[in-house]
Design an enzyme around this catalytic site. Structure first.
Site, short mmCIF file in Angstrom:
data_model
loop_
_atom_site.label_atom_id
_atom_site.label_comp_id
_atom_site.label_asym_id
_atom_site.label_seq_id
_atom_site.Cartn_x
_atom_site.Cartn_y
_atom_site.Cartn_z
N LYS A 22 0.73 -1.11 0.08
CA LYS A 22 -0.03 -0.03 0.05
C LYS A 22 0.77 1.38 0.01
O LYS A 22 0.62 2.16 -0.67
CB LYS A 22 -0.88 -0.08 1.35
CG LYS A 22 -1.60 1.21 1.65
CD LYS A 22 -2.44 1.12 2.61
CE LYS A 22 -1.89 1.60 3.85
NZ LYS A 22 -1.49 2.84 4.09
N ASN A 23 1.85 1.40 1.04
CA ASN A 23 2.59 2.69 1.00
C ASN A 23 3.59 2.88 -0.08
O ASN A 23 3.91 3.97 -0.33
CB ASN A 23 3.35 2.63 2.50
CG ASN A 23 2.31 2.91 3.61
OD1 ASN A 23 1.21 2.97 3.33
ND2 ASN A 23 2.92 2.57 4.90
N ARG A 92 -4.45 10.79 4.29
CA ARG A 92 -3.50 11.95 4.61
C ARG A 92 -2.40 11.75 3.49
O ARG A 92 -1.70 12.78 3.34
CB ARG A 92 -2.91 11.57 5.82
CG ARG A 92 -3.80 11.93 7.12
CD ARG A 92 -3.05 11.62 8.40
NE ARG A 92 -1.97 12.29 8.38
CZ ARG A 92 -1.77 13.87 8.81
NH1 ARG A 92 -2.80 14.26 9.07
NH2 ARG A 92 -0.55 13.99 8.59
N CYS A 116 -5.62 12.72 13.19
CA CYS A 116 -6.20 11.36 12.76
C CYS A 116 -6.45 10.71 13.87
O CYS A 116 -6.32 10.91 15.02
CB CYS A 116 -5.11 10.69 11.79
SG CYS A 116 -3.90 9.77 12.39
N ARG A 121 -1.08 14.87 13.28
CA ARG A 121 0.04 14.34 12.37
C ARG A 121 0.49 15.27 11.53
O ARG A 121 -0.12 15.73 10.45
CB ARG A 121 -0.63 13.11 11.69
CG ARG A 121 -0.56 11.74 12.29
CD ARG A 121 -1.13 10.70 11.55
NE ARG A 121 -0.13 10.24 10.69
CZ ARG A 121 -0.37 9.25 9.81
NH1 ARG A 121 -1.60 8.77 9.72
NH2 ARG A 121 0.48 8.71 8.95
N ASP A 304 3.70 0.50 12.48
CA ASP A 304 2.45 -0.20 11.69
C ASP A 304 2.23 -1.53 12.15
O ASP A 304 1.14 -2.46 11.83
CB ASP A 304 2.53 -0.18 10.18
CG ASP A 304 2.39 1.19 9.77
OD1 ASP A 304 1.90 2.20 10.43
OD2 ASP A 304 2.59 1.66 8.62
N ARG A 396 -9.05 -0.09 3.74
CA ARG A 396 -8.02 0.47 3.31
C ARG A 396 -6.54 0.15 2.98
O ARG A 396 -5.76 0.54 1.99
CB ARG A 396 -7.58 1.63 4.37
CG ARG A 396 -8.91 2.75 4.46
CD ARG A 396 -8.56 3.64 5.62
NE ARG A 396 -7.27 4.72 5.20
CZ ARG A 396 -6.78 5.47 5.78
NH1 ARG A 396 -7.31 5.92 6.82
NH2 ARG A 396 -5.91 6.19 5.03
#
Ligand code: UD1
Length: 420
Positions: A22-23, A92, A116, A121, A304, A396
């Site tokens: 994802k990132n 974000r 958040c 953040r 995470d 997500r």
């Protein structure tokens, strides 16, 4: 709205194929704004955050499609430079369009992200970075408005290591005049992937994966084809699920080198871990030993993975101390785990987890992506039924999580729900 119904007590075993990161996608996709043309990105996961970034790029005039794992981005029609509040508030990482729009078009208007679920953040490092590169930045009615004729190379030194700010500044600096140096740059594999992607496009970036990144600006970049990374957090989540649910889980299509800190901790907790080029196999411990963890930027233990680790420690044979050093308030999962019978106390940025013998199923509420993962992990072993509400958070960042868990033998179902 959907919820997950998890019936605890099934032993997990078998093979699970890991999706694209994802990132990494959230950084590669906006980087495509830096060159007009057609990009193909292989190993793109089908996730809600990726869909949100697609919608944002489409709002700017690009075309984005996902065919299986192959994403195509056509940036030839980009003619709008505003990232609206409606999309930024959902995700974000939308702030990532700031650098490329500014570098390529000399103008960007990006809604200021709010706080958040786990506290403030800030985006000060992104803004200060653009200013140091010569942009004029103002705040107008909740929007960051940045302007520059051509950005100019500079030296940026971060007090804290920031994934997003490193990525954003790299994307801005690739088209700047002269050379930019970033000190205390993020070392995360997703930032290295972004740098590799930009270099393939024709950028001149050196020092990726080290604390000092040097970016020599070039005049223009070209569209490319690229293969994205496996998701290290998804990988880690399945390994912890295997460790807690007494099984033998093999993650394939993953990158063991990106998970060194977690793998060591899993071994300390009593799991047997083996790995090869693109696979990791975990045999669950007979008894889960308590292991302290302190989150840190890569290659440290990822923030995470903190929530999932706490879920594992909830069933350990003793006390463990989990310190959160990146996001001090990131403990929204704790009260929900306590509802399942865990014994956890949080003081400031530290959770003390006293292992219990069993957890008991209950209704619990997801508050964010990784918190949801920790609740599902706990539900896999809790006696009876656990209902995890608000699972849109989960969608997500985890692709077909229930299917993948069912493939390993879990009893988990997604059902429609009116409960909030
Ligand atoms: C990224 C990841 C997220 C992960 C986080 C930390 C993406 C899309 N998201 O988020 O999953 O949890 O890294 O590994 O890649 N900070 C500032 N000012 C700024 C920016 C950050 O003070 O302008 C601080 C943050 O509050 C935090 C630390 O820097 O304490 C690290 O945050 P950062 O690495 O920027 O996180 P993200 O890029 O937002």
């Amino acid at each position: 709205m959907y919820k997950f119904i998890v019936k605890g007590g099934r032993r997990l075993s078998g093979e699970v194929s890991i999706s694209g990161a994802k990132n990494a996608s959230l950084a590669l996709m906006p980087a495509a704004l830096l060159a007009p043309g057609i990009f193909h990105i292989k190993n793109t996961p089908d996730l809600r955050d990726v869909a949100t970034m697609s919608r944002l790029l489409e709002t700017l005039g690009a075309k984005v499609t996902l065919d299986g794992k192959l994403q195509t981005i056509d940036t030839r029609g980009v003619k709008n430079f505003e990232a609206p509040y409606e999309l930024v508030k959902k995700m974000r990482a939308s702030i990532y369009v700031l650098g490329p729009l500014l570098a390529r078009y000399g103008y960007a208007k990006v809604s200021m992200p709010g706080g958040c679920a786990w506290g403030p953040r800030p985006v000060n490092l992104h803004i200060e970075g653009m200013q140091k590169l010569g942009a004029e930045v103002t705040l107008e009615a909740g929007y960051i408005v940045a302007r520059a004729k051509r950005l100019k190379g500079t030296h940026i030194s971060f007090d804290v290591s920031s994934v997003g700010a490193t990525g954003n500044i790299m994307m801005a600096a690739v088209l700047a005049e002269d050379t930019t140096t970033i000190s205390n740059a993020a070392l995360e594999p997703e930032i290295v992937a972004l740098g590799d992607f930009l270099n393939k496009m024709g950028a001149d970036i050196r020092g990726l994966g080290t604390p000092t990144i040097t970016i020599k600006g070039v005049k223009e970049l070209n569209p490319v084809d690229f293969e994205s990374l496996p998701d290290r957090i998804e990988t880690g989540t399945f390994l912890i699920a295997g460790a807690i649910a007494g099984g033998n889980v093999r993650a394939v299509n993953c990158e063991p080198d990106h998970l060194s800190a977690l793998l060591l901790k899993l071994e300390e907790a009593g799991a047997k871990v083996q790995s090869g080029k693109n696979w990791i196999e975990l045999e669950a411990p007979e008894a889960i030993r308590p292991v302290d963890v302190s989150t840190a930027p890569y290659p440290g233990f990822p923030t995470d993975m903190q929530a999932q680790w706490i879920a594992l420690m909830a069933l350990s044979t003793g006390s463990s101390v989990i310190a959160e050093t990146i996001y001090f308030d990131r403990f929204k999962h704790v009260p929900e785990l306590v509802r399942l019978g865990a014994d956890i106390e949080v003081k400031e940025n530290v959770a003390v987890v006293k292992g219990v013998r069993t957890l008991k199923g209950a209704k619990v509420m997801s508050t964010d992506l990784r918190a949801s993962a920790s609740l599902i992990i706990a539900g896999l072993v809790a006696e009876g039924t656990t209902e995890v509400l608000r699972i849109y958070h989960m969608d997500r960042g985890y692709e077909r999580i229930e299917e993948k868990l069912r493939g390993l033998g879990a009893d988990i179902e997604r059902v429609q729900s009116d409960e909030f």
